[in-house]
Motif scaffolding. Structure first.
Motif, PDB file in Angstrom:
ATOM      1  N   ASP A 182      -0.880 -12.844 -13.044  1.00 38.91           N
ATOM      2  CA  ASP A 182      -0.539 -11.421 -13.037  1.00 38.91           C
ATOM      3  C   ASP A 182      -0.924 -10.764 -11.715  1.00 38.91           C
ATOM      4  N   ASP A 183      -0.231  -9.677 -11.401  1.00 32.25           N
ATOM      5  CA  ASP A 183      -0.620  -8.822 -10.283  1.00 32.25           C
ATOM      6  C   ASP A 183      -1.909  -8.082 -10.622  1.00 32.25           C
ATOM      7  N   ALA A 184      -2.678  -7.766  -9.589  1.00 31.17           N
ATOM      8  CA  ALA A 184      -3.774  -6.811  -9.750  1.00 31.17           C
ATOM      9  C   ALA A 184      -3.188  -5.452 -10.125  1.00 31.17           C
ATOM     10  N   PHE A 185      -4.005  -4.599 -10.711  1.00 29.72           N
ATOM     11  CA  PHE A 185      -3.546  -3.262 -11.098  1.00 29.72           C
ATOM     12  C   PHE A 185      -2.979  -2.519  -9.890  1.00 29.72           C
ATOM     13  N   ILE A 186      -3.673  -2.591  -8.748  1.00 27.36           N
ATOM     14  CA  ILE A 186      -3.170  -1.837  -7.591  1.00 27.36           C
ATOM     15  C   ILE A 186      -1.910  -2.477  -7.018  1.00 27.36           C
ATOM     16  N   THR A 187      -1.748  -3.793  -7.158  1.00 23.36           N
ATOM     17  CA  THR A 187      -0.501  -4.434  -6.732  1.00 23.36           C
ATOM     18  C   THR A 187       0.659  -3.904  -7.564  1.00 23.36           C
ATOM     19  N   LYS A 188       0.450  -3.785  -8.869  1.00 22.84           N
ATOM     20  CA  LYS A 188       1.482  -3.220  -9.745  1.00 22.84           C
ATOM     21  C   LYS A 188       1.823  -1.795  -9.331  1.00 22.84           C
ATOM     22  N   LYS A 189       0.797  -1.020  -8.995  1.00 19.23           N
ATOM     23  CA  LYS A 189       1.028   0.371  -8.599  1.00 19.23           C
ATOM     24  C   LYS A 189       1.829   0.431  -7.305  1.00 19.23           C
ATOM     25  N   LEU A 190       1.509  -0.432  -6.352  1.00 16.76           N
ATOM     26  CA  LEU A 190       2.251  -0.462  -5.095  1.00 16.76           C
ATOM     27  C   LEU A 190       3.711  -0.834  -5.330  1.00 16.76           C
ATOM     28  N   ARG A 191       3.934  -1.881  -6.121  1.00 18.74           N
ATOM     29  CA  ARG A 191       5.317  -2.306  -6.381  1.00 18.74           C
ATOM     30  C   ARG A 191       6.086  -1.224  -7.136  1.00 18.74           C
ATOM     31  N   ALA A 192       5.427  -0.579  -8.104  1.00 16.69           N
ATOM     32  CA  ALA A 192       6.094   0.478  -8.869  1.00 16.69           C
ATOM     33  C   ALA A 192       6.485   1.653  -7.984  1.00 16.69           C
ATOM     34  N   ALA A 193       5.739   1.852  -6.900  1.00 17.39           N
ATOM     35  CA  ALA A 193       6.042   2.936  -5.960  1.00 17.39           C
ATOM     36  C   ALA A 193       7.094   2.526  -4.936  1.00 17.39           C
ATOM     37  N   GLY A 194       7.617   1.292  -5.059  1.00 16.63           N
ATOM     38  CA  GLY A 194       8.678   0.844  -4.184  1.00 16.63           C
ATOM     39  C   GLY A 194       8.238   0.066  -2.971  1.00 16.63           C
ATOM     40  N   ALA A 195       6.937  -0.214  -2.848  1.00 15.21           N
ATOM     41  CA  ALA A 195       6.429  -0.925  -1.673  1.00 15.21           C
ATOM     42  C   ALA A 195       6.814  -2.400  -1.717  1.00 15.21           C
ATOM     43  N   ILE A 196       6.857  -3.002  -0.539  1.00 16.50           N
ATOM     44  CA  ILE A 196       7.079  -4.438  -0.389  1.00 16.50           C
ATOM     45  C   ILE A 196       5.776  -5.070   0.078  1.00 16.50           C
ATOM     46  N   ILE A 197       5.267  -6.044  -0.650  1.00 15.05           N
ATOM     47  CA  ILE A 197       4.107  -6.792  -0.180  1.00 15.05           C
ATOM     48  C   ILE A 197       4.620  -7.745   0.889  1.00 15.05           C
ATOM     49  N   LEU A 198       4.379  -7.401   2.146  1.00 12.70           N
ATOM     50  CA  LEU A 198       4.935  -8.186   3.254  1.00 12.70           C
ATOM     51  C   LEU A 198       4.113  -9.438   3.524  1.00 12.70           C
ATOM     52  N   ALA A 199       2.787  -9.311   3.426  1.00  9.48           N
ATOM     53  CA  ALA A 199       1.921 -10.445   3.778  1.00  9.48           C
ATOM     54  C   ALA A 199       0.567 -10.277   3.121  1.00  9.48           C
ATOM     55  N   LYS A 200      -0.135 -11.404   2.967  1.00  6.58           N
ATOM     56  CA  LYS A 200      -1.524 -11.416   2.510  1.00  6.58           C
ATOM     57  C   LYS A 200      -2.405 -11.668   3.738  1.00  6.58           C
ATOM     58  N   ALA A 201      -3.439 -10.855   3.883  1.00  6.90           N
ATOM     59  CA  ALA A 201      -4.230 -10.847   5.116  1.00  6.90           C
ATOM     60  C   ALA A 201      -5.524 -11.632   4.995  1.00  6.90           C
TER      61      ALA A 201
END
Length: 493
Positions: free
Chosen positions: A109-128
């Motif tokens: 599963d995504d982390a809670f904040i990952t879900k929030k970012l995706r729901a807001a339309g963001a693209i996870i471009l990279a993991k740092a």
């Protein structure tokens, strides 16, 4: 023209261009991928990013199609490419916390904040990249190695969220996410000339984030502007039933931080200067001078500057009050034990036995095995923590100040191979109070740092005062105009 549009683009400007049809999300993602190839994988080889999202362009195309069809944004971060610290779970990308012991593991599963970012339309471009398991501040890991500072390739980018910091400073993504247990969002923000926010404990969920110390852990934005940081904080904040600490924010409005950055004056605001957080030796003088100049900007904007002479020792807070190493074993084990059977490790003991970690964290891991929550020593630290919280609130009350400022780090960020020293961010970490780091300026230019080494000023407030801190930070940012660009990652032709 397109090159100028893309360089260090803000969320607000990107959305204007996206809606007008002047720029597509695909074009933006392609721009960042070119810069990653040129500066992370080649050129200065910043070594900031552990992995890229192979579906980033596909996700960008879907957003472009949705915007063309409706004429509207898909969310507050529509199409915004995010650099996500690799201790934040992603269900479609590996999450390693920078450790070979977790190589190849993709969470369910995504982390809670990952879900929030995706729901807001963001693209996870990279993991740092990060300092492995977020344990310290130089951003070196067994899975990727040492990340470099784009302002001075002989220095670290701070940490532990230094991969995020270096990538955003080098314009490899629009906004970034880090985590902060002692200094870890604000340290790379200070070292890479960024804005970093450590929110009040309980504002941002930690569920699905590899923990270090849930007593002190939080997540926050690392961005090039206060407005971008405010926009990200709006999205990731909020109540999560899986993180009981966030119940403290359930009755608070945590989705309107962008409104806070509209304030344009500091007239009448009293801002304290914590004098004990300024060093007194020769190695501190350059930082002191730069932060003093930043404070003079606050004064010029109408703020009343109030000297605060109470003695607070940041070294003592780190060594004798912070519970990070006492929490690490128990809290990390809670996370690891819940992982599916296919995960390569399920306890700190298994990590140590595997030998698949960077030698630099071995001593901390072994020390963590000797500690636990609930012991007399641990409980004594919690008592001290409570006393420091009350002392800090009393400082605010006695001096009648709305915010307090000081250098985030008393001396310049360390060179590669060294260790961070005299970082002041621990004050907010042990108290849970919020703070914002803003660029204060730069050291004198040198052969290895042609633009100078970034220096950050930290602005702290009482719990839940993020809107006030953002208003101060944005007003300062506009007047100070601290915008030296990293010399080793120039605009691509």
């Amino acid at each position: 023209m397109m090159k100028n549009l893309l360089t260090r683009l803000s969320v607000k400007k990107f959305h204007q261009l996206l809606l007008s049809g002047e720029l597509s999300c695909r074009e933006l993602v392609e721009y960042y991928l070119r810069r990653i190839e040129a500066y992370d994988h080649a050129g200065p080889c910043l070594n900031a990013l552990i992995l890229l999202n192979p579906r980033a362009l596909e996700e960008a195309d879907a957003i472009d199609a949705a915007v063309r069809k409706t004429g509207r944004l898909t969310g507050k971060l529509c199409g915004v490419p995010v650099i996500l610290k690799d201790n934040v779970n992603t269900s479609d990308l590996e999450t390693t916390a920078g450790s070979e012991s977790l190589r190849g593991f993709t969470p369910d599963d995504d982390a809670f904040i990952t879900k929030k970012l995706r729901a807001a339309g963001a693209i996870i471009l990279a993991k740092a990249n990060l300092h492995e398991f977020a344990i310290w501040g130089e951003t070196i890991s067994s899975i990727l190695g040492q990340t470099l500072n784009p302002y001075d390739l002989t220095r670290t980018p701070g940490g532990s969220s230094g991969g995020t910091g270096a990538a955003i400073a080098a314009d490899m993504g629009m906004v970034g996410i880090g985590t902060d247990t002692i200094n870890s969002v604000r340290s790379p923000s200070s070292a890479c000339s960024l804005v970093g926010i450590r929110p009040t404990i309980g504002m941002v969920s930690r569920s699905g984030i590899v923990p270090y110390s849930l007593t002190q852990d939080t997540a926050g934005p690392l961005c090039r502007t206060v407005a971008d940081a405010a926009a990200v904080l709006e999205v990731i904040s909020g109540y999560d039933k899986e993180d009981e600490e966030t119940a403290w924010c359930a009755d608070k409005k945590v989705d309107d931080y962008s409104a806070a950055v509209q304030e344009t004056t500091l007239a009448g605001k009293k801002i304290g200067v914590l004098e004990s957080f300024f060093g007194k030796k020769a190695e501190h003088q350059e930082v002191n001078a730069v932060v003093a100049k930043a404070i003079s900007v606050l004064k010029a904007l109408g703020a009343q500057i109030v000297p605060i002479k109470e003695e607070i020792n940041s070294g003592w807070l780190t060594a004798d009050v912070s519970v990070h190493l006492y929490d690490l074993k128990d809290h990390l084990n809670q996370y690891l034990q819940k992982l599916p059977a296919r995960a390569p490790v399920h306890s700190l003991e298994e990590i140590i036995k595997s030998g698949k970690f960077h030698a630099g964290i071995k001593e901390n891991l072994e020390q963590a095995m000797l500690h636990s929550v609930g012991t007399p020593d641990y409980n004594e630290r919690l008592v001290l923590r409570s006393q420091v919280q009350t002392k800090l609130m009393k400082v605010f009350a006695d001096h009648d100040v709305e915010a307090i400022v000081y250098p985030h780090q008393q001396q310049l960020v360390c060179e590669v191979g060294g260790a961070q020293k005299e970082r002041n961010g621990v004050l907010c970490s042990v108290t849970g109070f919020p703070s914002v780091v803003v660029p204060a300026g730069y050291s004198q230019p040198s052969q290895t740092a042609p633009a100078g080494i970034p220096i950050g000023m930290e602005i702290i407030g009482r719990p839940w005062s993020e809107k006030l801190l953002l208003a101060i930070a944005e007003t300062y940012e506009e007047k100070a105009a601290v915008k030296e660009l990293p010399p080793f990652t120039p605009v691509l032709e």
